[in-house]
Design a protein around this motif. Sequence first.
Motif, PDB file in Angstrom:
ATOM      1  N   VAL A 183      31.877  34.054  39.497  1.00  0.00           N
ATOM      2  CA  VAL A 183      32.412  34.403  38.094  1.00  0.00           C
ATOM      3  C   VAL A 183      33.139  32.926  37.814  1.00  0.00           C
ATOM      4  N   GLU A 184      32.940  32.113  36.911  1.00  0.00           N
ATOM      5  CA  GLU A 184      33.393  30.956  36.554  1.00  0.00           C
ATOM      6  C   GLU A 184      33.406  30.490  35.047  1.00  0.00           C
ATOM      7  N   ASP A 185      34.429  29.993  34.653  1.00  0.00           N
ATOM      8  CA  ASP A 185      34.946  29.627  33.306  1.00  0.00           C
ATOM      9  C   ASP A 185      34.397  30.588  32.165  1.00  0.00           C
ATOM     10  N   CYS A 186      35.017  31.880  32.645  1.00  0.00           N
ATOM     11  CA  CYS A 186      34.887  32.971  31.602  1.00  0.00           C
ATOM     12  C   CYS A 186      36.438  33.306  31.124  1.00  0.00           C
ATOM     13  N   GLY A 187      36.721  32.597  30.237  1.00  0.00           N
ATOM     14  CA  GLY A 187      38.092  32.669  29.760  1.00  0.00           C
ATOM     15  C   GLY A 187      38.505  34.041  29.049  1.00  0.00           C
ATOM     16  N   GLY A 188      37.357  34.836  28.785  1.00  0.00           N
ATOM     17  CA  GLY A 188      37.619  36.010  27.875  1.00  0.00           C
ATOM     18  C   GLY A 188      37.778  37.142  29.042  1.00  0.00           C
ATOM     19  N   LEU A 189      37.280  36.958  30.097  1.00  0.00           N
ATOM     20  CA  LEU A 189      37.516  38.006  31.126  1.00  0.00           C
ATOM     21  C   LEU A 189      38.869  38.483  31.782  1.00  0.00           C
ATOM     22  N   GLN A 190      39.339  39.685  31.321  1.00  0.00           N
ATOM     23  CA  GLN A 190      40.443  39.921  31.745  1.00  0.00           C
ATOM     24  C   GLN A 190      40.584  40.853  33.075  1.00  0.00           C
TER      25      GLN A 190
ATOM     26  N   LEU B 294      32.318  36.204  47.277  1.00  0.00           N
ATOM     27  CA  LEU B 294      33.018  36.215  45.966  1.00  0.00           C
ATOM     28  C   LEU B 294      33.680  34.914  45.708  1.00  0.00           C
ATOM     29  N   THR B 295      33.414  34.276  44.475  1.00  0.00           N
ATOM     30  CA  THR B 295      33.750  33.171  43.787  1.00  0.00           C
ATOM     31  C   THR B 295      34.299  33.485  42.307  1.00  0.00           C
ATOM     32  N   VAL B 296      35.518  33.177  42.186  1.00  0.00           N
ATOM     33  CA  VAL B 296      36.188  33.263  40.885  1.00  0.00           C
ATOM     34  C   VAL B 296      36.769  31.999  40.733  1.00  0.00           C
ATOM     35  N   ASN B 297      36.507  31.110  39.550  1.00  0.00           N
ATOM     36  CA  ASN B 297      36.967  29.803  39.346  1.00  0.00           C
ATOM     37  C   ASN B 297      37.300  29.899  37.687  1.00  0.00           C
ATOM     38  N   ALA B 298      38.489  29.195  37.473  1.00  0.00           N
ATOM     39  CA  ALA B 298      38.677  28.954  35.786  1.00  0.00           C
ATOM     40  C   ALA B 298      38.590  30.192  35.026  1.00  0.00           C
ATOM     41  N   CYS B 299      38.935  31.269  35.327  1.00  0.00           N
ATOM     42  CA  CYS B 299      39.052  32.438  34.436  1.00  0.00           C
ATOM     43  C   CYS B 299      40.543  32.528  33.977  1.00  0.00           C
ATOM     44  N   ILE B 300      40.933  32.047  33.018  1.00  0.00           N
ATOM     45  CA  ILE B 300      42.206  31.887  32.858  1.00  0.00           C
ATOM     46  C   ILE B 300      42.876  33.152  32.022  1.00  0.00           C
ATOM     47  N   GLY B 301      41.911  34.192  31.642  1.00  0.00           N
ATOM     48  CA  GLY B 301      42.767  35.445  31.183  1.00  0.00           C
ATOM     49  C   GLY B 301      42.593  36.470  32.330  1.00  0.00           C
TER      50      GLY B 301
ATOM     51  N   CYS C 265      42.881  30.095  38.442  1.00  0.00           N
ATOM     52  CA  CYS C 265      43.096  31.322  37.610  1.00  0.00           C
ATOM     53  C   CYS C 265      44.508  31.482  37.460  1.00  0.00           C
ATOM     54  N   GLU C 266      45.244  30.829  36.386  1.00  0.00           N
ATOM     55  CA  GLU C 266      46.499  30.871  36.237  1.00  0.00           C
ATOM     56  C   GLU C 266      47.399  31.925  36.350  1.00  0.00           C
ATOM     57  N   ARG C 267      46.873  32.837  35.763  1.00  0.00           N
ATOM     58  CA  ARG C 267      47.573  34.064  35.669  1.00  0.00           C
ATOM     59  C   ARG C 267      47.504  35.112  37.150  1.00  0.00           C
ATOM     60  N   VAL C 268      46.830  34.768  37.960  1.00  0.00           N
ATOM     61  CA  VAL C 268      46.623  35.689  39.206  1.00  0.00           C
ATOM     62  C   VAL C 268      47.703  35.058  40.136  1.00  0.00           C
ATOM     63  N   GLN C 269      48.743  35.990  40.582  1.00  0.00           N
ATOM     64  CA  GLN C 269      49.682  35.718  41.291  1.00  0.00           C
ATOM     65  C   GLN C 269      49.964  36.131  42.834  1.00  0.00           C
ATOM     66  N   MET C 270      48.648  37.009  42.874  1.00  0.00           N
ATOM     67  CA  MET C 270      48.601  37.503  44.500  1.00  0.00           C
ATOM     68  C   MET C 270      47.363  37.724  44.687  1.00  0.00           C
ATOM     69  N   ILE C 271      46.855  37.254  46.062  1.00  0.00           N
ATOM     70  CA  ILE C 271      45.743  37.578  46.861  1.00  0.00           C
ATOM     71  C   ILE C 271      45.766  38.914  47.570  1.00  0.00           C
ATOM     72  N   PRO C 272      44.746  39.697  47.203  1.00  0.00           N
ATOM     73  CA  PRO C 272      44.613  40.877  48.049  1.00  0.00           C
ATOM     74  C   PRO C 272      44.406  40.711  49.455  1.00  0.00           C
ATOM     75  N   VAL C 273      44.715  41.880  50.193  1.00  0.00           N
ATOM     76  CA  VAL C 273      44.484  41.715  51.600  1.00  0.00           C
ATOM     77  C   VAL C 273      42.849  41.755  51.917  1.00  0.00           C
ATOM     78  N   LEU C 274      42.768  40.653  52.750  1.00  0.00           N
ATOM     79  CA  LEU C 274      41.290  40.186  53.202  1.00  0.00           C
ATOM     80  C   LEU C 274      40.777  41.237  54.193  1.00  0.00           C
ATOM     81  N   PRO C 275      39.442  41.476  54.221  1.00  0.00           N
ATOM     82  CA  PRO C 275      38.730  42.324  55.264  1.00  0.00           C
ATOM     83  C   PRO C 275      38.918  41.360  56.382  1.00  0.00           C
ATOM     84  N   GLY C 276      38.468  42.075  57.604  1.00  0.00           N
ATOM     85  CA  GLY C 276      38.424  41.411  58.990  1.00  0.00           C
ATOM     86  C   GLY C 276      37.394  40.417  59.145  1.00  0.00           C
TER      87      GLY C 276
END
Length: 305
Positions: free
Chosen positions: A196-203, A215-222, A242-253
């Motif tokens: 998912v990339e450059d999808c500004g409306g995606l919340q 999993l790739t998430v780029n430039a989703c400002i919403g 992704c400027e609003r994302v403040q935390m990365i969830p726990v990653l799988p092993g």
Amino acid sequence: LRICGSLSLFPPKDVCILRCCCKSFEAVQISWLEYKEPIRMAVSNPSAYCWSWKNVPSIKELTFEQYSQQQLEDMLQGAKSLEGLTVTGSARWREIIGVPKLPQRLQRLTLTDYYYLVRMEPLPASLQELLCSDCTTLKVLPDLLGTSLCELYLHAAVYLTAVPELPSTLQKLVCITCGKLRQLPDLPNALRSLHVEDCGGLQVLPDLPPSLTSLTVNACIGLGQLPELSHTALKHFRVSDCERVQMIPVLPGSVESVVVTSMLTLQQLPSPSPQSLTLLNVDSNPELRQLPALPQQLTTLLCSG
């Protein structure tokens, strides 16, 4: 088989040599008016297209350019063996607003530069790959995406507001520059790759299936947060801008590579790091103050800015 340039003075209907010996052709290269397309049949002269299709009915791959809506419909009416179709539009072709009924054996459909496309007919059940690129006026996809679809690519569908229910067979989903897209449907259990990339409306992103490996998430400002990751089979994880994302969830092993870049408010990475991690890129995260303990298997660390 090569038809010499001297035959260019004759209309396609007068060139009958192919009709005598091409009953089993699956692909053909035609050069017409100095235009060439290797492997797949593509000519800039629509009359040559029509002649070629009617006389070589076993063609399985077709690229269609510079056409009218009626020519496209006429061509597809007799498409008995077609498995791959590429339709390239142009800003000049304002009348091309829809995709006609498609052959029932079609497996791959690519629509590019379809600037005035507003509708699509239901897709054949046999379709395995659908790529829509620069279909800038497309607002909705067919309610039924087929029962065999494995890969769905949506690029620069800037007015697309929603994606219909995804088939259970889907393994790869790519959404790039779909600015009005607000959410994605539930993801099927077969999905292995989500981009998912450059999808500004995606919340928000839906829950991820356990089968997901990339999993790739780029430039989703919403986007405010990422979904849980620990239950997945992720091997490759990338998030950036992704400027609003403040935390990365726990990653799988299972994770082998992690790229987290240009996250303006990110302050920390999950701890501990997966023991399988071999690549970590954390460039350009101004609020990131420290890294978690890193595994011995790590071979590449990028950290600057």
